[in-house]
Design a protein around this motif. Structure first.
Motif, PDB file in Angstrom:
ATOM      1  N   HIS A   1       0.833  -1.198   0.000  1.00 27.72           N
ATOM      2  CA  HIS A   1       0.000   0.000   0.000  1.00 27.72           C
ATOM      3  C   HIS A   1       0.873   1.255   0.000  1.00 27.72           C
ATOM      4  O   HIS A   1       0.597   2.210  -0.736  1.00 27.72           O
ATOM      5  N   ALA A   2       1.930   1.265   0.802  1.00 28.22           N
ATOM      6  CA  ALA A   2       2.830   2.421   0.850  1.00 28.22           C
ATOM      7  C   ALA A   2       3.505   2.644  -0.506  1.00 28.22           C
ATOM      8  O   ALA A   2       3.635   3.782  -0.966  1.00 28.22           O
ATOM      9  N   LEU A   3       3.904   1.569  -1.166  1.00 27.10           N
ATOM     10  CA  LEU A   3       4.526   1.697  -2.489  1.00 27.10           C
ATOM     11  C   LEU A   3       3.533   2.215  -3.526  1.00 27.10           C
ATOM     12  O   LEU A   3       3.889   3.037  -4.370  1.00 27.10           O
ATOM     13  N   GLN A   4       2.304   1.746  -3.459  1.00 27.91           N
ATOM     14  CA  GLN A   4       1.283   2.228  -4.393  1.00 27.91           C
ATOM     15  C   GLN A   4       1.023   3.713  -4.188  1.00 27.91           C
ATOM     16  O   GLN A   4       0.881   4.468  -5.149  1.00 27.91           O
ATOM     17  N   ARG A   5       0.971   4.155  -2.928  1.00 30.80           N
ATOM     18  CA  ARG A   5       0.759   5.574  -2.644  1.00 30.80           C
ATOM     19  C   ARG A   5       1.937   6.404  -3.149  1.00 30.80           C
ATOM     20  O   ARG A   5       1.749   7.459  -3.736  1.00 30.80           O
ATOM     21  N   ALA A   6       3.162   5.916  -2.918  1.00 32.18           N
ATOM     22  CA  ALA A   6       4.348   6.640  -3.379  1.00 32.18           C
ATOM     23  C   ALA A   6       4.350   6.739  -4.905  1.00 32.18           C
ATOM     24  O   ALA A   6       4.659   7.793  -5.467  1.00 32.18           O
ATOM     25  N   LEU A   7       4.002   5.664  -5.576  1.00 30.76           N
ATOM     26  CA  LEU A   7       3.950   5.676  -7.037  1.00 30.76           C
ATOM     27  C   LEU A   7       2.890   6.657  -7.541  1.00 30.76           C
ATOM     28  O   LEU A   7       3.109   7.382  -8.504  1.00 30.76           O
ATOM     29  N   ALA A   8       1.743   6.707  -6.875  1.00 32.50           N
ATOM     30  CA  ALA A   8       0.692   7.653  -7.263  1.00 32.50           C
ATOM     31  C   ALA A   8       1.171   9.093  -7.092  1.00 32.50           C
ATOM     32  O   ALA A   8       0.900   9.952  -7.938  1.00 32.50           O
ATOM     33  N   ILE A   9       1.913   9.365  -6.025  1.00 32.69           N
ATOM     34  CA  ILE A   9       2.439  10.710  -5.798  1.00 32.69           C
ATOM     35  C   ILE A   9       3.442  11.078  -6.882  1.00 32.69           C
ATOM     36  O   ILE A   9       3.398  12.180  -7.436  1.00 32.69           O
ATOM     37  N   VAL A  10       4.334  10.156  -7.214  1.00 30.56           N
ATOM     38  CA  VAL A  10       5.321  10.415  -8.259  1.00 30.56           C
ATOM     39  C   VAL A  10       4.621  10.659  -9.587  1.00 30.56           C
ATOM     40  O   VAL A  10       4.982  11.571 -10.332  1.00 30.56           O
ATOM     41  N   ARG A  11       3.602   9.875  -9.882  1.00 30.34           N
ATOM     42  CA  ARG A  11       2.852  10.067 -11.127  1.00 30.34           C
ATOM     43  C   ARG A  11       2.219  11.446 -11.179  1.00 30.34           C
ATOM     44  O   ARG A  11       2.224  12.114 -12.204  1.00 30.34           O
TER      45      ARG A  11
END
Length: 84
Positions: free
Chosen positions: A27-37
């Motif tokens: 979940h933390a990785l998905q959130r980080a990826l969404a922020i980077v996107r």
């Protein structure tokens, strides 16, 4: 006095904790990826679909190609929105 050895944890409890930890990391990785996107301006189709389901259930969402084209048109519509 000797300290007690390692405490045995039941296998099921250990697996549950491992799965829970893995889910939190994922979940933390998905959130980080969404922020980077969002930072680099890549449109997030999954977030768009969730938004449409939540707020406009009666409407048909755009297909992925149309969604991306619309986002890019919105992003580069005004002359001041480009960095170079």
């Amino acid at each position: 006095m000797r300290s007690p050895g390692p405490v045995a944890v039941p296998l099921k409890a250990g697996r549950a904790a491992s799965v829970s930890r893995l889910a939190r990391v994922r979940h933390a990785l998905q959130r980080a990826l969404a922020i980077v996107r969002r930072i680099i301006g890549v449109p997030d189709y999954e977030t768009y679909l969730a938004h449409m389901r939540r707020h406009y259930p009666q409407c048909t969402p755009l297909d992925p190609a149309t969604f991306e084209r619309e986002r890019l048109n919105d992003r580069y519509r005004s002359l001041g929105s480009r960095c170079c």
